[in-house]
Motif scaffolding. Structure first.
Motif, PDB file in Angstrom:
ATOM      1  N   PRO A 150      -3.892  -8.378  13.751  1.00 41.51           N
ATOM      2  CA  PRO A 150      -3.697  -7.393  12.517  1.00 41.51           C
ATOM      3  C   PRO A 150      -4.001  -7.623  11.240  1.00 41.51           C
ATOM      4  O   PRO A 150      -3.417  -8.821  10.990  1.00 41.51           O
ATOM      5  CB  PRO A 150      -2.281  -6.678  12.850  1.00 41.51           C
ATOM      6  N   GLN A 151      -4.417  -6.853  10.406  1.00 38.89           N
ATOM      7  CA  GLN A 151      -4.539  -7.274   9.039  1.00 38.89           C
ATOM      8  C   GLN A 151      -3.762  -6.270   8.358  1.00 38.89           C
ATOM      9  O   GLN A 151      -3.373  -5.133   8.581  1.00 38.89           O
ATOM     10  CB  GLN A 151      -6.190  -6.998   8.775  1.00 38.89           C
ATOM     11  N   PRO A 152      -3.206  -6.749   7.054  1.00 45.00           N
ATOM     12  CA  PRO A 152      -2.417  -5.926   6.238  1.00 45.00           C
ATOM     13  C   PRO A 152      -3.103  -4.768   5.644  1.00 45.00           C
ATOM     14  O   PRO A 152      -4.382  -4.852   5.494  1.00 45.00           O
ATOM     15  CB  PRO A 152      -1.959  -7.054   5.155  1.00 45.00           C
ATOM     16  N   SER A 153      -2.520  -3.617   5.377  1.00 44.20           N
ATOM     17  CA  SER A 153      -3.107  -2.548   4.927  1.00 44.20           C
ATOM     18  C   SER A 153      -3.595  -2.708   3.549  1.00 44.20           C
ATOM     19  O   SER A 153      -4.965  -2.162   3.077  1.00 44.20           O
ATOM     20  CB  SER A 153      -2.269  -1.290   4.849  1.00 44.20           C
ATOM     21  N   VAL A 154      -3.113  -3.653   2.769  1.00 40.06           N
ATOM     22  CA  VAL A 154      -3.540  -4.156   1.308  1.00 40.06           C
ATOM     23  C   VAL A 154      -3.558  -5.581   1.309  1.00 40.06           C
ATOM     24  O   VAL A 154      -2.470  -6.203   1.527  1.00 40.06           O
ATOM     25  CB  VAL A 154      -2.571  -3.303   0.344  1.00 40.06           C
ATOM     26  N   PRO A 155      -4.698  -6.262   1.054  1.00 41.79           N
ATOM     27  CA  PRO A 155      -4.769  -7.759   1.113  1.00 41.79           C
ATOM     28  C   PRO A 155      -3.563  -8.259   0.150  1.00 41.79           C
ATOM     29  O   PRO A 155      -3.208  -7.749  -0.939  1.00 41.79           O
ATOM     30  CB  PRO A 155      -5.964  -7.783   0.268  1.00 41.79           C
ATOM     31  N   LYS A 156      -3.214  -9.445   0.655  1.00 42.43           N
ATOM     32  CA  LYS A 156      -2.124 -10.125  -0.250  1.00 42.43           C
ATOM     33  C   LYS A 156      -2.675 -10.754  -1.577  1.00 42.43           C
ATOM     34  O   LYS A 156      -3.872 -11.244  -1.402  1.00 42.43           O
ATOM     35  CB  LYS A 156      -1.565 -11.060   0.579  1.00 42.43           C
ATOM     36  N   PRO A 157      -1.999 -10.424  -2.700  1.00 43.17           N
ATOM     37  CA  PRO A 157      -2.682 -11.028  -3.699  1.00 43.17           C
ATOM     38  C   PRO A 157      -2.525 -12.638  -3.733  1.00 43.17           C
ATOM     39  O   PRO A 157      -1.830 -13.415  -3.270  1.00 43.17           O
ATOM     40  CB  PRO A 157      -1.654 -10.568  -4.739  1.00 43.17           C
ATOM     41  N   THR A 158      -3.580 -13.207  -4.387  1.00 48.08           N
ATOM     42  CA  THR A 158      -3.909 -14.342  -4.355  1.00 48.08           C
ATOM     43  C   THR A 158      -3.741 -14.954  -6.014  1.00 48.08           C
ATOM     44  O   THR A 158      -4.183 -14.361  -6.863  1.00 48.08           O
ATOM     45  CB  THR A 158      -5.275 -15.062  -3.953  1.00 48.08           C
TER      46      THR A 158
END
Length: 399
Positions: A147-155
């Motif tokens: 699964p992928q997060p609904s919102v990309p993790k900040p980098t």
């Protein structure tokens, strides 16, 4: 055995000081060493009986132009694009630095917000996915997609120095000069895979640049040919092979026998082959340190006779009949060929090519090859027609 790991990032101007410390090799510290460097240094220590010190200065996934000085690039007219990009980066540096400082200050709050609003739910989904796949594997069922997060993790924001030629030379090499060194080992090339023909010039320019800056003459420069992997084109291996052939006091460790991977986990053979080269070139031992090196070809009716250097005590086909050779006539339609070892030569033929003009060996991203010498070292892939293609790919570089 001791290692100094250079703690530095990137810089647009050459630096004169550097942070780091010498660490003695022990069971507690070896995990922090370069794996290739450890096996290399271990074998040098065994062979010489003297302490060995290594300076580890590297950044994974970086192209060679990051490691050449500005004056070094300016000596090669083929690189105006790198110099123009650097000029623009330096002109915008103050503005980009302000932007970077603000984004860096905002990053912890953005990461915390993501953890609270998305991360917790995503971590639960990851756990459920892992548990379900474990169950499916036991029951012989298909694996589920991750699964992928609904919102990309900040980098974290990229430092403003990143992305420009010379930046890593300035930060991680310039401060080391003129520290006395015996030689260099180099393991890179994948990030230049889109421009293998440029790499022929770029890599030799880098070697010349470092030797000029250190002022110690043509010190040994030992490098590793890129591993078998779908993203590693044969033209890049050829660029490394040609650099070895034309650049004095260099050696190339061939790893075509490594499992196909961008960064193979088997580091010991890499370190051992580099150490053999160092023992020969840096320490003067009379040993064979390279696998067979293609030297020349001769056409005799329907046969191509290939001659080699570094045959050692003889050529050998490892684990079965000789393989990996293709042959072509004037149409350059390469087909699988019969290859046989005859003394210090390999004779290549095919019933489909009555009038041959060229031969290739291991000409693939993942070569299936087995030409070695009896000292246990593999031959580099090669082609007898290296000038037949000279067009680089202009697509974006792989991250």
């Amino acid at each position: 055995l001791r290692m100094f790991k250079v703690n530095a990032k990137a810089a647009l101007q050459p630096q004169t000081e550097i942070a780091g410390m010498w660490v003695e090799c022990s069971p507690k510290t070896v995990e922090g060493f370069s794996a290739v460097g450890y096996f290399f240094g271990r074998d040098i220590h065994k062979a010489t009986g003297v302490p060995v010190g290594m300076i580890h200065s590297s950044v994974s996934g970086t192209p060679a132009e990051y490691w050449v000085s500005l004056s070094g690039l300016q000596k090669e007219p083929a690189f105006p694009g790198y110099l123009e990009t650097l000029r623009i980066r330096m002109a915008n540096y103050d503005q980009e630095s302000v932007k970077y400082s603000k984004e860096l200050a905002d990053y912890p709050a953005k990461l915390k917000e993501w953890d609270e609003q998305t991360g917790k739910v995503y971590n639960e989904a990851l756990k459920a996915w892992g548990d379900e796949n474990k169950k499916n594997k036991a029951e012989g069922k298909p694996q589920l997609l991750k699964p992928q997060p609904s919102v990309p993790k900040p980098t974290p924001p990229a430092v403003p120095e990143r992305g420009a030629a010379t930046q890593l030379f300035n930060a991680k090499i310039a401060p080391l000069i003129p520290y006395a060194i015996k030689g260099v080992i180099w393991y890179q090339g994948e990030s230049n895979s889109r421009k293998p023909f440029e790499y022929r010039t770029l890599f030799s320019r880098l070697i010349a640049d470092w030797r000029e800056k250190w002022g110690e003459g043509d010190f040994p420069f030992l490098f590793v040919q890129i591993a078998p992997f779908n993203g590693n084109p044969p033209e890049l291996r050829e660029a490394q092979f040609l650099t070895w052939k034309k650049t004095a006091n260099t050696a190339m460790a061939v790893i075509t026998d490594s499992p196909a991977a961008l960064h193979p986990a088997q580091k010991e053979p890499v370190g051992k082959r580099l150490a053999l080269a160092a023992r020969a070139l840096a320490y003067g031992e009379k040993i064979e340190y390279s696998g067979p090196e293609y030297d020349s070809m001769k056409i005799d009716r329907n046969r191509v006779i290939l001659s080699f250097k570094h045959v050692g005590s003889g050529l050998a086909a490892k684990d079965g009949p000789l393989k990996g050779f293709t042959i072509a006539g004037a149409d350059k339609n390469f087909v699988d060929a019969q290859a046989d070892i005859q003394g210090d030569s390999v004779v290549v033929t095919s019933d489909r090519v009555p009038v041959p003009v060229a031969v290739r060996y291991g000409w693939a991203s993942i070569p299936d090859v087995n030409l070695w010498n009896k000292e246990g070292l593999p031959a580099s892939p090669f082609r007898t027609d290296p000038e037949s293609l000279t067009q680089d790919v202009s697509a974006p570089r792989r991250p």
